[in-house]
Design a protein around this motif. Structure first.
Motif, PDB file in Angstrom:
ATOM      1  N   MET A   1      20.141  79.752 -45.764  1.00 18.23           N
ATOM      2  CA  MET A   1      21.570  79.871 -46.067  1.00 18.23           C
ATOM      3  C   MET A   1      22.325  78.682 -45.494  1.00 18.23           C
ATOM      4  O   MET A   1      21.986  78.170 -44.432  1.00 18.23           O
ATOM      5  CB  MET A   1      22.122  81.181 -45.475  1.00 18.23           C
ATOM      6  CG  MET A   1      21.602  82.426 -46.164  1.00 18.23           C
ATOM      7  SD  MET A   1      22.411  83.921 -45.548  1.00 18.23           S
ATOM      8  CE  MET A   1      21.766  83.985 -43.889  1.00 18.23           C
ATOM      9  N   ARG A   2      23.368  78.254 -46.192  1.00 15.74           N
ATOM     10  CA  ARG A   2      24.170  77.143 -45.700  1.00 15.74           C
ATOM     11  C   ARG A   2      24.915  77.552 -44.437  1.00 15.74           C
ATOM     12  O   ARG A   2      25.246  78.725 -44.245  1.00 15.74           O
ATOM     13  CB  ARG A   2      25.151  76.688 -46.773  1.00 15.74           C
ATOM     14  CG  ARG A   2      26.127  77.748 -47.201  1.00 15.74           C
ATOM     15  CD  ARG A   2      26.891  77.292 -48.428  1.00 15.74           C
ATOM     16  NE  ARG A   2      27.631  78.391 -49.020  1.00 15.74           N
ATOM     17  CZ  ARG A   2      27.988  78.428 -50.299  1.00 15.74           C
ATOM     18  NH1 ARG A   2      27.649  77.441 -51.102  1.00 15.74           N
ATOM     19  NH2 ARG A   2      28.664  79.447 -50.774  1.00 15.74           N
ATOM     20  N   PRO A   3      25.212  76.591 -43.569  1.00 18.78           N
ATOM     21  CA  PRO A   3      25.909  76.924 -42.322  1.00 18.78           C
ATOM     22  C   PRO A   3      27.338  77.368 -42.576  1.00 18.78           C
ATOM     23  O   PRO A   3      27.965  76.996 -43.571  1.00 18.78           O
ATOM     24  CB  PRO A   3      25.870  75.609 -41.536  1.00 18.78           C
ATOM     25  CG  PRO A   3      25.661  74.543 -42.555  1.00 18.78           C
ATOM     26  CD  PRO A   3      24.855  75.171 -43.652  1.00 18.78           C
ATOM     27  N   VAL A   4      27.862  78.172 -41.651  1.00 21.43           N
ATOM     28  CA  VAL A   4      29.264  78.567 -41.720  1.00 21.43           C
ATOM     29  C   VAL A   4      30.149  77.367 -41.397  1.00 21.43           C
ATOM     30  O   VAL A   4      31.177  77.139 -42.044  1.00 21.43           O
ATOM     31  CB  VAL A   4      29.543  79.730 -40.753  1.00 21.43           C
ATOM     32  CG1 VAL A   4      31.039  80.053 -40.707  1.00 21.43           C
ATOM     33  CG2 VAL A   4      28.761  80.970 -41.173  1.00 21.43           C
ATOM     34  N   ILE A   5      29.763  76.585 -40.383  1.00 18.51           N
ATOM     35  CA  ILE A   5      30.511  75.395 -39.985  1.00 18.51           C
ATOM     36  C   ILE A   5      29.574  74.198 -39.995  1.00 18.51           C
ATOM     37  O   ILE A   5      28.465  74.270 -39.468  1.00 18.51           O
ATOM     38  CB  ILE A   5      31.102  75.559 -38.564  1.00 18.51           C
ATOM     39  CG1 ILE A   5      32.218  76.601 -38.557  1.00 18.51           C
ATOM     40  CG2 ILE A   5      31.623  74.228 -38.031  1.00 18.51           C
ATOM     41  CD1 ILE A   5      32.726  76.910 -37.159  1.00 18.51           C
ATOM     42  N   ALA A   6      30.040  73.101 -40.591  1.00 19.87           N
ATOM     43  CA  ALA A   6      29.319  71.838 -40.520  1.00 19.87           C
ATOM     44  C   ALA A   6      30.343  70.726 -40.302  1.00 19.87           C
ATOM     45  O   ALA A   6      31.142  70.425 -41.194  1.00 19.87           O
ATOM     46  CB  ALA A   6      28.519  71.586 -41.789  1.00 19.87           C
ATOM     47  N   LEU A   7      30.343  70.154 -39.096  1.00 19.89           N
ATOM     48  CA  LEU A   7      31.212  69.031 -38.775  1.00 19.89           C
ATOM     49  C   LEU A   7      30.374  67.766 -38.795  1.00 19.89           C
ATOM     50  O   LEU A   7      29.307  67.709 -38.188  1.00 19.89           O
ATOM     51  CB  LEU A   7      31.846  69.190 -37.390  1.00 19.89           C
ATOM     52  CG  LEU A   7      32.700  70.433 -37.133  1.00 19.89           C
ATOM     53  CD1 LEU A   7      33.260  70.391 -35.710  1.00 19.89           C
ATOM     54  CD2 LEU A   7      33.833  70.550 -38.140  1.00 19.89           C
ATOM     55  N   GLU A   8      30.866  66.737 -39.480  1.00 20.89           N
ATOM     56  CA  GLU A   8      30.158  65.470 -39.588  1.00 20.89           C
ATOM     57  C   GLU A   8      31.111  64.339 -39.224  1.00 20.89           C
ATOM     58  O   GLU A   8      32.039  64.032 -39.981  1.00 20.89           O
ATOM     59  CB  GLU A   8      29.629  65.269 -41.011  1.00 20.89           C
ATOM     60  CG  GLU A   8      28.683  66.367 -41.483  1.00 20.89           C
ATOM     61  CD  GLU A   8      28.314  66.209 -42.950  1.00 20.89           C
ATOM     62  OE1 GLU A   8      28.583  65.128 -43.509  1.00 20.89           O
ATOM     63  OE2 GLU A   8      27.771  67.167 -43.526  1.00 20.89           O
ATOM     64  N   GLY A   9      30.901  63.736 -38.058  1.00 24.90           N
ATOM     65  CA  GLY A   9      31.693  62.595 -37.641  1.00 24.90           C
ATOM     66  C   GLY A   9      33.178  62.878 -37.541  1.00 24.90           C
ATOM     67  O   GLY A   9      34.013  62.004 -37.827  1.00 24.90           O
ATOM     68  N   VAL A  10      33.535  64.077 -37.091  1.00 29.81           N
ATOM     69  CA  VAL A  10      34.949  64.482 -37.053  1.00 29.81           C
ATOM     70  C   VAL A  10      35.638  63.909 -35.821  1.00 29.81           C
ATOM     71  O   VAL A  10      35.184  64.087 -34.697  1.00 29.81           O
ATOM     72  CB  VAL A  10      35.068  66.015 -37.067  1.00 29.81           C
ATOM     73  CG1 VAL A  10      36.493  66.450 -36.727  1.00 29.81           C
ATOM     74  CG2 VAL A  10      34.671  66.555 -38.433  1.00 29.81           C
ATOM     75  N   SER A  11      36.733  63.213 -36.060  1.00 34.46           N
ATOM     76  CA  SER A  11      37.581  62.696 -34.989  1.00 34.46           C
ATOM     77  C   SER A  11      39.009  63.156 -35.220  1.00 34.46           C
ATOM     78  O   SER A  11      39.411  63.443 -36.355  1.00 34.46           O
ATOM     79  CB  SER A  11      37.549  61.162 -34.944  1.00 34.46           C
ATOM     80  OG  SER A  11      36.253  60.674 -34.707  1.00 34.46           O
ATOM     81  N   ARG A  12      39.775  63.241 -34.128  1.00 31.59           N
ATOM     82  CA  ARG A  12      41.206  63.552 -34.247  1.00 31.59           C
ATOM     83  C   ARG A  12      41.968  62.643 -33.297  1.00 31.59           C
ATOM     84  O   ARG A  12      41.760  62.673 -32.083  1.00 31.59           O
ATOM     85  CB  ARG A  12      41.487  65.022 -33.903  1.00 31.59           C
ATOM     86  CG  ARG A  12      42.970  65.386 -34.035  1.00 31.59           C
ATOM     87  CD  ARG A  12      43.426  65.311 -35.479  1.00 31.59           C
ATOM     88  NE  ARG A  12      44.792  65.770 -35.664  1.00 31.59           N
ATOM     89  CZ  ARG A  12      45.848  64.948 -35.808  1.00 31.59           C
ATOM     90  NH1 ARG A  12      45.682  63.637 -35.761  1.00 31.59           N
ATOM     91  NH2 ARG A  12      47.045  65.457 -35.997  1.00 31.59           N
ATOM     92  N   THR A  13      42.842  61.821 -33.881  1.00 31.91           N
ATOM     93  CA  THR A  13      43.666  60.905 -33.119  1.00 31.91           C
ATOM     94  C   THR A  13      45.131  61.264 -33.323  1.00 31.91           C
ATOM     95  O   THR A  13      45.589  61.414 -34.463  1.00 31.91           O
ATOM     96  CB  THR A  13      43.422  59.449 -33.551  1.00 31.91           C
ATOM     97  OG1 THR A  13      42.046  59.117 -33.325  1.00 31.91           O
ATOM     98  CG2 THR A  13      44.300  58.494 -32.757  1.00 31.91           C
ATOM     99  N   TYR A  14      45.840  61.417 -32.212  1.00 33.43           N
ATOM    100  CA  TYR A  14      47.269  61.700 -32.278  1.00 33.43           C
ATOM    101  C   TYR A  14      48.028  60.379 -32.194  1.00 33.43           C
ATOM    102  O   TYR A  14      47.698  59.523 -31.372  1.00 33.43           O
ATOM    103  CB  TYR A  14      47.683  62.627 -31.139  1.00 33.43           C
ATOM    104  CG  TYR A  14      47.051  63.994 -31.224  1.00 33.43           C
ATOM    105  CD1 TYR A  14      47.545  64.943 -32.107  1.00 33.43           C
ATOM    106  CD2 TYR A  14      45.948  64.333 -30.440  1.00 33.43           C
ATOM    107  CE1 TYR A  14      46.969  66.206 -32.205  1.00 33.43           C
ATOM    108  CE2 TYR A  14      45.366  65.579 -30.532  1.00 33.43           C
ATOM    109  CZ  TYR A  14      45.876  66.516 -31.418  1.00 33.43           C
ATOM    110  OH  TYR A  14      45.295  67.748 -31.515  1.00 33.43           O
ATOM    111  N   PRO A  15      49.054  60.206 -33.043  1.00 33.80           N
ATOM    112  CA  PRO A  15      49.784  58.933 -33.045  1.00 33.80           C
ATOM    113  C   PRO A  15      50.523  58.701 -31.736  1.00 33.80           C
ATOM    114  O   PRO A  15      50.943  59.630 -31.067  1.00 33.80           O
ATOM    115  CB  PRO A  15      50.753  59.094 -34.226  1.00 33.80           C
ATOM    116  CG  PRO A  15      50.889  60.567 -34.428  1.00 33.80           C
ATOM    117  CD  PRO A  15      49.585  61.169 -34.027  1.00 33.80           C
ATOM    118  N   GLY A  16      50.679  57.445 -31.398  1.00 34.37           N
ATOM    119  CA  GLY A  16      51.316  57.054 -30.141  1.00 34.37           C
ATOM    120  C   GLY A  16      52.779  56.751 -30.303  1.00 34.37           C
ATOM    121  O   GLY A  16      53.417  57.332 -31.176  1.00 34.37           O
TER     122      GLY A  16
END
Length: 245
Positions: A1-16
């Motif tokens: 079965m496919r995964p419930v969550i799959a993160l690939e190279g996820v980044s989060r940058t908040y603006p300055g």
């Protein structure tokens, strides 16, 4: 079965200024029926990760697939629909309406789908019975203990039969004895096949999970050995949601 969550190279940058990168190219897979703890200190990126997993925010870069659908590509209305139907949230502060009874609080989870009241009532009754509060359905939160309020919150999270139960410090406002009963309940839900992801800074909470992933300075490390053999899970009978549902 496919995964419930799959993160690939996820980044989060908040603006300055200056820009702040709270997550750095995160890769993570959560399979159906797993019980995973994301553990780390304050400021490690747990809240940012929670907001991304719960579709409250979008990644700056990378791909997030929820049950095979790239949710970063959905419109805001589609993301809202997926969040309401496929993710159950449990928070440290319960977030119950104090002027509504326990069963009314649970019924609110299904308002989004315009489900008839009789059906919502029946679903809420079943959910409250599942968390051991069948005898407190008509009590208001101010008359419930902290543990009972968290059980109502868990029942509300389960009302839509979510693919993912996402818990943010679920025992943070509870004493140690009451916290243990809530963790026992999460164990039971996991044993029944529910996918559970707990975000916590508490090693006692993390130790109850099947797998522990640590987060520090926005980076994930999954070097844990599962705490126990994977529990047997029953197949999930839900159909995958469609992008335009």
């Amino acid at each position: 079965m496919r995964p419930v969550i799959a993160l690939e190279g996820v980044s989060r940058t908040y603006p300055g200024p200056p820009p702040v990168t709270a997550l750095h190219r995160v890769d993570m897979t959560v399979n159906r029926g797993e019980y995973i703890a994301i553990a780390g200190p304050s400021g490690s990126g747990k809240s940012t990760l929670l907001n991304l997993l719960g579709l409250l925010d979008r990644p700056t870069t990378g791909r997030y697939q929820l049950d095979g659908v790239d949710v970063a590509q959905l419109s805001e209305s589609e993301r809202t629909a997926v969040r309401g139907r496929r993710i159950g949230f449990v928070f440290q502060s319960f977030h119950l309406l104090t002027h509504r009874t326990a069963i009314e609080n649970v019924m609110l989870a299904q308002l989004y789908d315009a489900i008839p009241r009789t059906q919502r009532l029946n679903t809420a009754q079943i959910a409250l019975q599942r968390v051991g509060l069948g005898h407190r359905m008509h009590a208001v939160p101010t008359t419930l203990s902290g543990g009972e309020r968290q059980r109502v919150a868990i029942a509300r999270a389960l009302a839509n039969h979510p693919y993912l139960l996402l818990c943010d410090e679920p025992t943070g406002n509870l004493d140690s004895h009451t916290a243990a009963t809530i963790l026992d309940l999460l164990d039971e839900l996991h044993s029944d096949g529910q996918t559970v992801l707990v975000i916590t800074h508490d090693p006692v909470v993390a130790d109850r999970a099947q797998r522990v992933v640590t987060i520090y300075d926005g980076q994930l490390t999954d070097n844990s050995v599962p705490h126990s053999c994977p529990r047997e899970t029953r197949p999930n009978s839900q159909r995958p949601f469609e992008k335009n549902s």
